[in-house]
Design a protein around this motif. Structure first.
Motif, PDB file in Angstrom:
ATOM      1  N   LEU A   1       0.826  -1.202   0.000  1.00 24.40           N
ATOM      2  CA  LEU A   1       0.000   0.000   0.000  1.00 24.40           C
ATOM      3  C   LEU A   1       0.865   1.258   0.000  1.00 24.40           C
ATOM      4  N   GLN A   2       1.914   1.264   0.808  1.00 23.99           N
ATOM      5  CA  GLN A   2       2.774   2.451   0.872  1.00 23.99           C
ATOM      6  C   GLN A   2       3.486   2.700  -0.443  1.00 23.99           C
ATOM      7  N   LEU A   3       3.902   1.645  -1.124  1.00 25.33           N
ATOM      8  CA  LEU A   3       4.539   1.815  -2.428  1.00 25.33           C
ATOM      9  C   LEU A   3       3.545   2.354  -3.447  1.00 25.33           C
ATOM     10  N   GLU A   4       2.335   1.845  -3.408  1.00 26.38           N
ATOM     11  CA  GLU A   4       1.333   2.257  -4.389  1.00 26.38           C
ATOM     12  C   GLU A   4       0.820   3.669  -4.146  1.00 26.38           C
ATOM     13  N   THR A   5       0.880   4.161  -2.910  1.00 22.19           N
ATOM     14  CA  THR A   5       0.332   5.487  -2.582  1.00 22.19           C
ATOM     15  C   THR A   5       1.422   6.485  -2.191  1.00 22.19           C
ATOM     16  N   ALA A   6       2.685   6.143  -2.442  1.00 24.78           N
ATOM     17  CA  ALA A   6       3.798   6.991  -2.008  1.00 24.78           C
ATOM     18  C   ALA A   6       3.730   8.377  -2.634  1.00 24.78           C
ATOM     19  N   LYS A   7       4.255   9.339  -1.875  1.00 23.37           N
ATOM     20  CA  LYS A   7       4.378  10.725  -2.340  1.00 23.37           C
ATOM     21  C   LYS A   7       5.854  11.099  -2.361  1.00 23.37           C
ATOM     22  N   PRO A   8       6.248  12.048  -3.214  1.00 28.42           N
ATOM     23  CA  PRO A   8       7.643  12.480  -3.240  1.00 28.42           C
ATOM     24  C   PRO A   8       8.117  12.893  -1.848  1.00 28.42           C
ATOM     25  N   GLY A   9       9.278  12.420  -1.466  1.00 33.71           N
ATOM     26  CA  GLY A   9       9.841  12.721  -0.161  1.00 33.71           C
ATOM     27  C   GLY A   9       9.576  11.656   0.885  1.00 33.71           C
ATOM     28  N   ASP A  10       8.734  10.671   0.576  1.00 32.43           N
ATOM     29  CA  ASP A  10       8.449   9.615   1.554  1.00 32.43           C
ATOM     30  C   ASP A  10       9.675   8.751   1.811  1.00 32.43           C
ATOM     31  N   VAL A  11       9.842   8.377   3.079  1.00 29.03           N
ATOM     32  CA  VAL A  11      10.830   7.379   3.483  1.00 29.03           C
ATOM     33  C   VAL A  11      10.052   6.202   4.055  1.00 29.03           C
ATOM     34  N   ILE A  12      10.100   5.081   3.383  1.00 37.78           N
ATOM     35  CA  ILE A  12       9.378   3.894   3.814  1.00 37.78           C
ATOM     36  C   ILE A  12      10.343   2.992   4.571  1.00 37.78           C
ATOM     37  N   GLU A  13      10.097   2.805   5.840  1.00 34.43           N
ATOM     38  CA  GLU A  13      10.972   2.008   6.688  1.00 34.43           C
ATOM     39  C   GLU A  13      10.373   0.614   6.875  1.00 34.43           C
ATOM     40  N   VAL A  14      11.152  -0.399   6.513  1.00 35.88           N
ATOM     41  CA  VAL A  14      10.705  -1.785   6.630  1.00 35.88           C
ATOM     42  C   VAL A  14      11.453  -2.420   7.797  1.00 35.88           C
ATOM     43  N   PRO A  15      10.741  -3.023   8.745  1.00 38.38           N
ATOM     44  CA  PRO A  15      11.390  -3.511   9.967  1.00 38.38           C
ATOM     45  C   PRO A  15      12.173  -4.799   9.728  1.00 38.38           C
ATOM     46  N   GLU A  16      12.821  -5.259  10.760  1.00 31.62           N
ATOM     47  CA  GLU A  16      13.534  -6.527  10.720  1.00 31.62           C
ATOM     48  C   GLU A  16      12.534  -7.670  10.616  1.00 31.62           C
ATOM     49  N   GLY A  17      12.877  -8.675   9.814  1.00 28.36           N
ATOM     50  CA  GLY A  17      12.009  -9.837   9.668  1.00 28.36           C
ATOM     51  C   GLY A  17      12.056 -10.376   8.263  1.00 28.36           C
TER      52      GLY A  17
END
Length: 407
Positions: free
Chosen positions: A43-59
């Motif tokens: 969802l975050q990739l599909e709705t991302a806006k310029p300047g977004d930092v998407i943090e993916v946790p350990e796992g």
């Protein structure tokens, strides 16, 4: 800048407990509420806006179809290439693991494993940073593995650093049809081609390790592509033990790379090879060839395509033993005929195919201590192989280093 964290279900449970079990508070804290990490990331990739930092946790997170990002100016950040793992082992749809059609993109500190096709493809973007990313097919070398690990194509100003590519059935780290590229401090192993620079203008490949591939580092030009490549520097790399049997798909260009190849230059111009440590490659430490010597499915060249390697400068490399058992019958025959059953081929092999209309010849210059060049005379079916080093006693202007804003 928006910083978006992809929450694991366990972390959501902790947040709910801290908020007295208030579901509304939890939904305000995470964009996807109680959705799985996989659903949240998609969802975050599909709705991302310029300047977004998407943090993916350990796992370890599993996906059955491709992820896609089409927004400029996004960063994807994990917790480490051995801590944040995106697994596509059960993938049933999509040609890639992650496909990026965007500029000003950074991805770092995560792994992409076992994709059905390419692992990470970045298409037609500018200002690309791929840092500390691992792509791997965990079952080892296999023709059924995806073709490319790290795969920027038609990009400009691209940096790949501190990354690892394992098990690709074409190239572990491939940069194609691009301009201004740096590949540094990375490792490629157990791929058909470890690192490949193809139809790219201005590339620096340095401080990398290419080992246990079929071919360590390739600098190629292929016909029928939007641009011809030139001006590649390959230096200060460790290129050793590239003797894995070729497991490329039949008919592809890399399927013709002999196992035991350290560096392969095919049909490319202005290539500078220096200060590398190259050895224990069973066919040769360096191979230089024209397009006519490939086993590619079609040897016909497009109009305007230059099939000849020219302006090649090899100097100051540390060459270890090579050429002890070539992965081609005709090369083995030459080895035994010229050097005896226990002898070895010289460090540098050249097919000897030249453009007879070019003034001054191909300008292959070698200043590399005791290293020798064998012209195998491929055009005449190996009738007159030559080790006359006078033809290579020349120098060429040094290429300029590639400078990127992202460095």
């Amino acid at each position: 800048m928006h910083r978006l964290q992809v929450f694991t279900p366990a972390l959501i449970t902790l947040l709910l407990a801290a908020c007295g079990g208030n579901q509304d508070n939890a939904e305000q804290t995470t964009p996807a509420g109680s959705a799985s990490t996989e659903e949240t990331l998609r969802l975050q990739l599909e709705t991302a806006k310029p300047g977004d930092v998407i943090e993916v946790p350990e796992g370890r997170f599993t996906f059955d179809r491709s992820l896609t990002l089409s927004t400029n100016g996004v960063t994807i950040h994990g917790m480490g290439m051995d801590k944040t793992i995106l697994s596509f082992k059960g993938q049933i749809a999509g040609a890639e693991g992650l496909l990026v059609n965007a500029s000003d993109f950074t991805i770092e500190d995560l792994a992409i494993e076992d994709t059905i096709g390419d692992a990470l493809k970045v298409n037609e973007g500018k200002n690309i940073v791929i840092r500390r990313v691992r792509t791997e097919w965990t079952g080892g070398p296999d023709t059924k593995n995806g073709a490319y690990g790290i795969y920027p194509v038609q990009t400009e100003n691209t940096l790949i650093e501190g990354s690892v590519a394992i098990g690709a059935s074409d190239a572990g780290i491939y940069v194609g049809q691009s301009r201004n590229v740096v590949v540094r401090d990375s490792t490629a192993r157990q791929n058909v081609a470890g690192i490949e620079i193809e139809n790219t203008i201005n590339a620096d490949v340095f401080n990398n390790v290419a080992t246990e591939n079929t071919g360590g580092i390739l600098v190629f030009n292929m016909p029928d592509l939007p641009q011809a490549g030139h001006s590649t520097r390959v230096h200060d790399n460790e290129i050793t033990n590239n003797n894995t049997p070729n497991f490329g798909a039949p008919g592809t260009a890399v399927a013709g790379v002999p196992a035991g190849s350290g560096i392969v230059i095919n049909s490319n111009d202005k290539v500078e090879i220096f200060s590398n440590r190259i050895g224990n490659n069973n066919t040769a430490n360096v191979l230089i060839s024209s397009f006519f010597s490939t086993t590619y499915q079609s040897r016909e060249t497009a109009e305007g395509f230059d099939p000849y390697p020219e302006d090649i400068y090899i100097y100051d490399n540390e060459m270890g033993e090579s050429g002890t058992k070539a992965d081609r019958d005709y090369l083995e025959a030459l080895r035994i005929t010229l050097y005896g059953a226990d002898g070895r081929l010289p460090d540098i092999l050249w097919d000897g195919v030249v453009n007879t209309e070019r003034e001054g010849g191909p300008a292959i210059c070698v200043k590399n201590g005791e290293s020798r060049v064998l012209n195998i005379d491929a055009r005449n079916e190996f009738a007159n192989p030559s080790e006359d080093m006078a033809a290579y006693d020349c120098e060429l202007p040094r290429l300029e280093a590639v400078t990127l804003a992202a460095q």
